[in-house]
Design a protein around this motif. Structure first.
Motif, mmCIF file in Angstrom:
data_model
loop_
_atom_site.group_PDB
_atom_site.id
_atom_site.type_symbol
_atom_site.label_atom_id
_atom_site.label_comp_id
_atom_site.label_asym_id
_atom_site.label_seq_id
_atom_site.Cartn_x
_atom_site.Cartn_y
_atom_site.Cartn_z
ATOM 1 N N LYS A 61 47.725 114.063 3.520
ATOM 2 C CA LYS A 61 48.061 114.696 1.890
ATOM 3 C C LYS A 61 46.965 114.007 1.622
ATOM 4 C CE LYS A 61 52.973 114.179 1.935
ATOM 5 N NZ LYS A 61 53.798 114.620 1.176
ATOM 6 N N ILE A 62 46.823 114.534 0.395
ATOM 7 C CA ILE A 62 45.535 113.513 0.237
ATOM 8 C C ILE A 62 45.263 113.943 -1.608
ATOM 9 C CG2 ILE A 62 43.215 113.003 -0.778
ATOM 10 C CD1 ILE A 62 42.548 114.407 2.629
ATOM 11 N N CYS A 63 45.237 112.221 -2.262
ATOM 12 C CA CYS A 63 45.680 112.834 -3.636
ATOM 13 C C CYS A 63 44.685 111.789 -4.219
ATOM 14 C CB CYS A 63 47.223 111.850 -4.670
ATOM 15 S SG CYS A 63 46.902 111.844 -6.072
ATOM 16 N N VAL A 64 43.858 112.224 -5.185
ATOM 17 C CA VAL A 64 42.078 111.495 -5.403
ATOM 18 C C VAL A 64 42.731 111.929 -6.744
ATOM 19 C CG1 VAL A 64 40.437 111.571 -5.842
ATOM 20 C CG2 VAL A 64 40.737 112.916 -3.764
ATOM 21 N N VAL A 65 42.419 110.123 -7.852
ATOM 22 C CA VAL A 65 42.462 109.705 -8.429
ATOM 23 C C VAL A 65 41.090 109.329 -9.590
ATOM 24 C CG1 VAL A 65 44.078 107.912 -10.599
ATOM 25 C CG2 VAL A 65 44.994 108.426 -7.767
ATOM 26 N N PHE A 66 40.975 111.079 -10.523
ATOM 27 C CA PHE A 66 39.982 110.400 -11.392
ATOM 28 C C PHE A 66 40.666 110.050 -13.193
ATOM 29 C CE2 PHE A 66 39.594 113.915 -8.158
ATOM 30 C CZ PHE A 66 38.731 114.161 -8.208
ATOM 31 N N PRO A 67 40.074 108.988 -13.076
ATOM 32 C CA PRO A 67 40.394 108.016 -14.440
ATOM 33 C C PRO A 67 39.897 108.328 -15.309
ATOM 34 C CG PRO A 67 38.826 106.836 -12.898
ATOM 35 C CD PRO A 67 38.963 107.836 -11.987
ATOM 36 N N GLY A 68 40.088 108.117 -16.663
ATOM 37 C CA GLY A 68 39.595 108.618 -17.729
ATOM 38 C C GLY A 68 37.962 107.114 -17.867
ATOM 39 N N ILE A 69 37.742 107.498 -19.082
ATOM 40 C CA ILE A 69 36.031 106.232 -19.353
ATOM 41 C C ILE A 69 36.691 105.188 -19.339
ATOM 42 C CG2 ILE A 69 34.846 105.664 -20.828
ATOM 43 C CD1 ILE A 69 34.709 108.306 -21.322
ATOM 44 N N GLY A 70 38.288 104.653 -20.027
ATOM 45 C CA GLY A 70 39.303 103.528 -20.844
ATOM 46 C C GLY A 70 40.084 103.228 -20.145
ATOM 47 N N GLY A 85 54.144 110.521 0.313
ATOM 48 C CA GLY A 85 52.917 110.301 1.998
ATOM 49 C C GLY A 85 51.566 110.549 1.848
ATOM 50 N N TYR A 86 51.334 110.962 0.843
ATOM 51 C CA TYR A 86 50.332 110.818 0.092
ATOM 52 C C TYR A 86 48.773 109.680 0.497
ATOM 53 C CZ TYR A 86 50.917 115.426 -1.789
ATOM 54 O OH TYR A 86 51.741 116.933 -1.936
ATOM 55 N N GLU A 87 47.940 109.583 1.061
ATOM 56 C CA GLU A 87 46.735 109.140 1.166
ATOM 57 C C GLU A 87 45.985 109.150 -0.475
ATOM 58 O OE1 GLU A 87 42.586 108.866 2.585
ATOM 59 O OE2 GLU A 87 43.843 109.333 4.230
ATOM 60 N N ILE A 88 45.889 107.631 -0.711
ATOM 61 C CA ILE A 88 45.559 108.039 -1.867
ATOM 62 C C ILE A 88 44.111 107.645 -2.172
ATOM 63 C CG2 ILE A 88 45.863 107.129 -4.265
ATOM 64 C CD1 ILE A 88 48.527 108.259 -3.894
ATOM 65 N N VAL A 89 42.777 108.003 -3.197
ATOM 66 C CA VAL A 89 41.393 107.850 -3.018
ATOM 67 C C VAL A 89 41.545 107.520 -4.472
ATOM 68 C CG1 VAL A 89 38.863 108.996 -2.902
ATOM 69 C CG2 VAL A 89 40.898 109.450 -1.254
ATOM 70 N N ASP A 90 41.693 106.366 -4.766
ATOM 71 C CA ASP A 90 41.178 105.398 -6.404
ATOM 72 C C ASP A 90 39.772 105.137 -6.754
ATOM 73 O OD1 ASP A 90 42.234 104.925 -8.300
ATOM 74 O OD2 ASP A 90 43.230 103.254 -8.195
ATOM 75 N N LEU A 91 39.572 106.686 -8.142
ATOM 76 C CA LEU A 91 38.114 106.928 -7.707
ATOM 77 C C LEU A 91 37.816 105.659 -9.086
ATOM 78 C CD1 LEU A 91 37.757 110.528 -7.916
ATOM 79 C CD2 LEU A 91 37.035 108.665 -5.741
ATOM 80 N N LYS A 92 36.904 105.325 -8.770
ATOM 81 C CA LYS A 92 36.061 104.062 -9.711
ATOM 82 C C LYS A 92 34.700 104.623 -10.163
ATOM 83 C CE LYS A 92 38.742 100.546 -8.434
ATOM 84 N NZ LYS A 92 40.069 101.283 -8.102
ATOM 85 N N TYR A 93 34.249 104.970 -12.067
ATOM 86 C CA TYR A 93 33.212 105.176 -12.501
ATOM 87 C C TYR A 93 31.962 103.785 -12.625
ATOM 88 C CZ TYR A 93 36.480 108.946 -12.754
ATOM 89 O OH TYR A 93 36.923 110.446 -13.116
ATOM 90 N N GLY A 94 32.451 102.599 -12.553
ATOM 91 C CA GLY A 94 31.572 101.045 -13.519
ATOM 92 C C GLY A 94 31.456 102.239 -14.285
ATOM 93 N N LYS A 95 30.434 101.448 -15.442
ATOM 94 C CA LYS A 95 30.703 101.178 -16.768
ATOM 95 C C LYS A 95 29.644 102.688 -16.899
ATOM 96 C CE LYS A 95 28.599 98.458 -20.875
ATOM 97 N NZ LYS A 95 29.736 99.248 -21.862
ATOM 98 N N LEU A 96 30.465 103.062 -18.111
ATOM 99 C CA LEU A 96 29.577 104.635 -18.012
ATOM 100 C C LEU A 96 29.068 104.574 -19.606
ATOM 101 C CD1 LEU A 96 32.913 106.965 -16.814
ATOM 102 C CD2 LEU A 96 31.090 106.823 -15.974
#
Length: 177
Positions: free
Chosen positions: A4-13, A32-43
């Motif tokens: 099970k995968i959960c991808v986290v897409f943050p906002g700008i701030g 039980g979800y594998e977390i993929v915590d995305l990061k964009y860097g400076k947008l």
């Protein structure tokens, strides 16, 4: 049993250490979800520019995931992340359950009916009437919080805590249908 995968897409701030994403990510991890915590860097400034830059940053990471191994995929997203999440799922034809925190009008251009959305009625980046109509057209349940800003918060800390609880109960119900 597949993973099970959960991808986290943050906002700008609004990163995943802020309440909506922090508690959501915690719930998913504990279930039980594998977390993929995305990061964009400076947008860059501007929603379209931020979307394009964020898209370019996360695509290689998302494309490196073998989605066929997943038994369940949840995309948990906030603001500009809702646009990236909806577009990626649509373009890759993935069977994803979405949790949209403060979606933008741009999000609903890509969204299918597999999701749940949360919106503060005092959100300066998303018009309540427009978001309501767009979610209805896509059959996405929308929960509106009177007076909530783009973080679905007000100056009243107790309102914020109560609202976080209500939001969590609603997405937990959605995930456990």
């Amino acid at each position: 049993m597949g993973k099970k995968i959960c991808v986290v897409f943050p906002g700008i701030g609004y990163h995943s250490d802020k309440p909506l994403l922090y508690y959501g990510k915690k719930y998913m991890s504990e279930n039980g979800y594998e977390i993929v915590d995305l990061k964009y860097g400076k947008l860059p400034h501007g929603l379209e520019n931020a979307f394009a830059a964020g898209w370019d940053v996360v695509i290689p990471e998302l494309d490196s995931i073998d989605w066929r191994e997943a038994e369940d995929i949840v995309f948990m997203s906030k603001s500009i992340g809702t646009v990236i999440a909806a577009r990626y799922a649509a373009e890759k034809d993935l069977d994803v359950r979405h949790i949209y925190f403060t979606p933008l009008a741009m999000t609903l251009k890509y969204a299918d009916g597999h999701g749940i959305a949360f919106h503060g009625t005092a959100d300066p980046l998303a018009d309540t009437d427009e978001i309501t109509k767009l979610c209805a057209a896509k059959n996405i349940p929308l929960y509106r919080y009177k007076g909530g800003n783009h973080s679905i918060e007000t100056k009243d800390i107790l309102w914020n805590i109560k609202t976080q609880k209500d939001i969590a109960e609603k997405y937990i119900d959605y995930l456990n249908f």
